[in-house]
Write a protein that holds these residues in place. Sequence first.
Motif, PDB file in Angstrom:
ATOM      1  N   SER A 188       0.918  -1.044   0.052  1.00  0.00           N
ATOM      2  CA  SER A 188       0.138   0.040  -0.019  1.00  0.00           C
ATOM      3  C   SER A 188       0.830   1.325  -0.006  1.00  0.00           C
ATOM      4  N   VAL A 189       2.068   1.243   0.555  1.00  0.00           N
ATOM      5  CA  VAL A 189       2.801   2.396   0.835  1.00  0.00           C
ATOM      6  C   VAL A 189       3.237   2.934  -0.636  1.00  0.00           C
ATOM      7  N   GLN A 235       1.308   3.735  -2.885  1.00  0.00           N
ATOM      8  CA  GLN A 235       0.356   4.563  -3.126  1.00  0.00           C
ATOM      9  C   GLN A 235       0.209   5.931  -2.246  1.00  0.00           C
ATOM     10  N   ALA A 236       1.025   5.756  -1.165  1.00  0.00           N
ATOM     11  CA  ALA A 236       1.005   6.888  -0.390  1.00  0.00           C
ATOM     12  C   ALA A 236       1.604   8.109  -0.965  1.00  0.00           C
ATOM     13  N   ASP A 237       1.106   9.352  -0.435  1.00  0.00           N
ATOM     14  CA  ASP A 237       1.589  10.520  -1.117  1.00  0.00           C
ATOM     15  C   ASP A 237       2.488  11.233  -0.001  1.00  0.00           C
ATOM     16  N   VAL A 238       1.995  11.102   1.239  1.00  0.00           N
ATOM     17  CA  VAL A 238       2.977  11.516   2.256  1.00  0.00           C
ATOM     18  C   VAL A 238       2.896  10.465   3.360  1.00  0.00           C
ATOM     19  N   VAL A 239       4.016  10.333   3.840  1.00  0.00           N
ATOM     20  CA  VAL A 239       4.143   9.216   5.032  1.00  0.00           C
ATOM     21  C   VAL A 239       5.000   9.761   6.116  1.00  0.00           C
ATOM     22  N   MET A 240       4.152   9.418   7.130  1.00  0.00           N
ATOM     23  CA  MET A 240       4.813  10.075   8.512  1.00  0.00           C
ATOM     24  C   MET A 240       5.191   8.801   9.318  1.00  0.00           C
ATOM     25  N   VAL A 241       6.545   8.777   9.650  1.00  0.00           N
ATOM     26  CA  VAL A 241       6.953   7.407  10.538  1.00  0.00           C
ATOM     27  C   VAL A 241       7.146   8.155  11.816  1.00  0.00           C
ATOM     28  N   ILE A 242       6.690   7.429  12.751  1.00  0.00           N
ATOM     29  CA  ILE A 242       6.798   8.146  14.150  1.00  0.00           C
ATOM     30  C   ILE A 242       7.464   6.831  15.056  1.00  0.00           C
ATOM     31  N   GLY A 243       8.310   7.186  15.705  1.00  0.00           N
ATOM     32  CA  GLY A 243       8.999   6.174  16.572  1.00  0.00           C
ATOM     33  C   GLY A 243       9.339   4.777  15.886  1.00  0.00           C
ATOM     34  N   ALA A 244       9.808   4.823  14.987  1.00  0.00           N
ATOM     35  CA  ALA A 244      10.424   3.742  14.287  1.00  0.00           C
ATOM     36  C   ALA A 244      11.678   4.038  13.494  1.00  0.00           C
ATOM     37  N   GLY A 279      -9.184   3.193   4.927  1.00  0.00           N
ATOM     38  CA  GLY A 279     -10.016   2.478   4.330  1.00  0.00           C
ATOM     39  C   GLY A 279      -9.774   2.287   2.720  1.00  0.00           C
ATOM     40  N   ARG A 280      -8.468   2.802   2.248  1.00  0.00           N
ATOM     41  CA  ARG A 280      -8.226   2.765   1.029  1.00  0.00           C
ATOM     42  C   ARG A 280      -6.737   2.327   0.844  1.00  0.00           C
ATOM     43  N   GLU A 281      -5.966   2.187  -0.318  1.00  0.00           N
ATOM     44  CA  GLU A 281      -4.665   1.947  -0.356  1.00  0.00           C
ATOM     45  C   GLU A 281      -4.081   3.136  -0.510  1.00  0.00           C
ATOM     46  N   GLY A 282      -2.626   3.228   0.216  1.00  0.00           N
ATOM     47  CA  GLY A 282      -1.909   4.689   0.398  1.00  0.00           C
ATOM     48  C   GLY A 282      -1.958   5.185   1.500  1.00  0.00           C
ATOM     49  N   VAL A 283      -3.066   4.921   2.555  1.00  0.00           N
ATOM     50  CA  VAL A 283      -3.333   5.545   3.728  1.00  0.00           C
ATOM     51  C   VAL A 283      -3.074   4.453   5.109  1.00  0.00           C
TER      52      VAL A 283
END
Lengths: 951, 84
Positions: free
Chosen positions: A396-397, A399-408, A564-568
């Motif tokens: 799914s990633v 399809q992501a437009d913005v990715v927030m990586v928290i504590g990983a 509920g959809r890809e990329g999110v």
Amino acid sequence: MATPIELKPYAPQPDLGTPAAGGEPVSLTVDGTAVTVPGGTSVLRAAALAGVDIPKLCASDRLEAFGSCRVCLVEIEGRKGTPASCTTQVEEGMAVRTQSDKLGRLRRNVIELYLSDHAPSGEGRNALAELAAAEGVTESRYALGGRTHAGLPVDETNPYFRFDPGACIVCYRCVRACEEVQGTFALTAAGRGFDTLIAASQLDTFMESECVSCGACVDACPTPALEDKSVLERGAPEQVQLTTCAYCGVGCGFRAELKGGEVVRMTPWKDGKANEGHACVKGRFAWGYATHPDRITSPMIREAIDQPWREVGWEEAIAFAAGRLKAIQAQYGPDSIGGITSSRCSNEETYLVQKLVRAGFGNNNVDTCARVCHSPTGYGLKTTLGESAGTQAFASVAQADVVMVIGANPTDAHPVFASRLKRRLRQGAGLIVVDPREIDLVSAPHVRADHHLQLRPGSNVAFVNAMAHAIVEAGLADGDFIRERCEWPAYEQWREFILRPENSPEATAEATGIAPDTLRAAARLYAGADNGAIYYGLGVSEHTQGSTMVMGIANLAMLTGNLGREGVGVNPLRGQNNVQGSCDMGSFPHELPGYRHVSDPAVRGAFEDAWGVALQPEPGLRIPNMFDAAVAGRFKALYCQGEDVAQSDPNTQHVDAALRALDCLIVQDIFLNETARYAHVFLPGSSFLEKNGTFTNAERRISPVRKVIEPLAGHEDWEVTQLLSNALGYPMNYRHPSEIMDEIARLTPTFTGVSYDRLDRLGSIQWPCNADAPEGTPTMHSTAMVRGKGYFAVTGYVPTEERTTRRYPLLLTTGRILSQYNVGAQTRRTENSRWHGEDVLELHPSDAEFRGIRDGDWVGVESRAGETVLHAVVTGRVPPGVVYTTFHFPLTGANVVTTDNSDWATNCPEYKVTAVQVTRVTQPSDWQAGYRAFTERQEALLDAARSEAKA
Amino acid sequence: MPIPTRNGYVPALPMTDTELDHLVQMANDIARNLDVYPDAAARTADHLRRFWAPALRERIVEHRRTGGAGLSDTALAAVASLDA
């Protein structure tokens, strides 16, 4: 009874030459055979799909077409010349010819040119040699005694593979794999013309270079230039079986490749949906631990932990264990014993242990190591969304437009997912990194975070509230989504809370250390994205407000309609291979399989009917409760399968006291781990290569684990649990783990469609898998939340009581490193320790200078709980006031320092925030001296058992 | 006097304080995190019912009966409702 091993004859994985395309169907003929393929497909791939094998050297379906080797030439009706089929796309009505006299002459000429400078120094698969044989080329007209690369030094520095420049044909497949697949850009072609050589970094050796040893280059190489040392030493594989990696929560599909009953190579499976043919240094290479001499293969017992072990047969060991458990329950009551399952074990094994505890022990005192990692994920996502699991597939990633990586820290802890993520980032997706430490993703080759929010440890909830505040304030909330998909009254209550001034970026800045403008910009970036995805790790969960933070993250996703959809979605990156599965299987003391509370009479009744016993309707003890009760004298015996609580749980000295207080500790593991040093019964376990079962990864994907060698100790782990259960008088009669899965499916609504037959057919399945979703569910909450309507939980910020003081002025946070895994029991017994041979303490130059500490000094780290000593690394990766270490080596004693503080809802320990002082020292801590002495004593007791057995 | 275990280990005195200290801390943590809701005590009590083993609930209830030292107001109210 052992289940049979089923291996298939070895065959290399198919390679269609170029990646799949996705255009409208196009029809063409190849050598007269009609084929229809998606538009954008190469002629090379179309031919392969038509069953026509066009020779190739530089092409691979894992890599973009390159058009370098000139071997895949074809003729196309109506066109001049002989184009390379890898770089030529199909067109409607195209007629392709792959064989002709002219093509043969051209190919043979190219092969001769390659052969004129090709001198492999050892055996190995060799596409060039195979191609020469196929084309009838036996010698090269160009091998006239001129200069060649034969005899150049072979780079043997990497412990797992070698590079032989004499065998290299400079096809760039390795360079492209490092770039396109792995995303590290460690390899290049140095020099010009004849002098061109594949080089790691700036002509460094592989070990000195930036290479992360993922193996993508080795898998891509068509000649023996890059070859596994294990294959060179033991020979080419003759059999193969598909299985699943036993390391991190990515759960990569692998091909175990064997010769003569011995594993010679683990190759990432191209059809594995979690990894799609990629791997990391752990899964690809670090499997030698499975046959390490430290493996214990005989059951052992002893009366007390200061006595020597005695090797015994299975029957005696099981009878001894069962006798002790029964006697303790008779004396202290049914609730005086319990069990711990492990995320390193399979679904079937964890299911069986919790069944043994609930049905055999007659209580609910079962817990799992997810208690100390992702239990807040279970609580937080269940409360807000209705299901204790991540929402997406890894794919799914893309399809992501913005990715927030928290504590990983995906490049270290989930490297194969990190490669997917970096690929998307190179395509232009935005990136927000929320972490006190400058992880690699902040600035990697061709990847740079738009925002690195370097928040102070312990301020997560203040941060997430400020993000939500800024989004609502800026009018970026997705009102339609909230109205349709979430509980409106709860949202209104939450909205009133989140808009309070105390949650503004300005008000929270003092706690978080994040400038308000920066936070608002990050909030706008995430909320403004068409598809915004959140990935998080233990930097979220391992806090006193871990559950609150998980709920805060879910709130953000609901607020912005990113579900509920890809990329999110909301995506917890699970640490160990089966964290998701061990939780799914009912390992928590309050939940039966499928996350259903033990107090629910209908659910409990179904299990009572199936298991034939009455079950307790109340929650049992969590791991920290067990330890407290042990110290208090009420909890007397523990069955611990595959988990090393003595090393992994917080406040080591408290754990030590608890384990010493037990009258019977039964440890089932492949090594005499730290916990086993306190044990009275040791039941030898089986590695993932020695058993059948399933793991469930972080994307809810259930994947088969298949036995490829016999269990060294004679039993698969599920069989051992069954033996113990039968000895206790609760009968279990499974003949194969598939029968355990069938029982799970009968009793668990999200698993009703899961079976080994279906897994064989589909390769893997993402649950829920049932009548509504017979082939699984890649994306959760697609039409409605699992709980019906999403619930906005009010997430008040409650600062941890672990504060810095004049005595403890620094904050210690902990994490992982690429080459080592968790407590290190497996990877420490491999060559991976060449990259990371000890845990170190990172501290900022200003904190080091203030204390007179230089890089490499021994430093003492003292907290309110204890003290340990390790080497210092002075680095700007951590901000002033924060120090960082890993916990892969027991002698490090990272958990000697961590405290009893834990998540309010789940008791997940606060590993990420410990106030400490750091000072220069010259000797190990008192705890380390005591640890060494205890370890030496226990090793002597083990040696005594082995000597006695030999005599 | 505490009884030595089979390992010869003698737990430190007083044996039960660590557990009780932890229970008080845990109950307060739950209450503090739910204090943001108007019905915090009820939510805290519900959490204790759903996630605490009966033996632990009994210990905290008994502790409240003997004064409930260290428990916050919300936690006290929650534990009192368990004792009702």
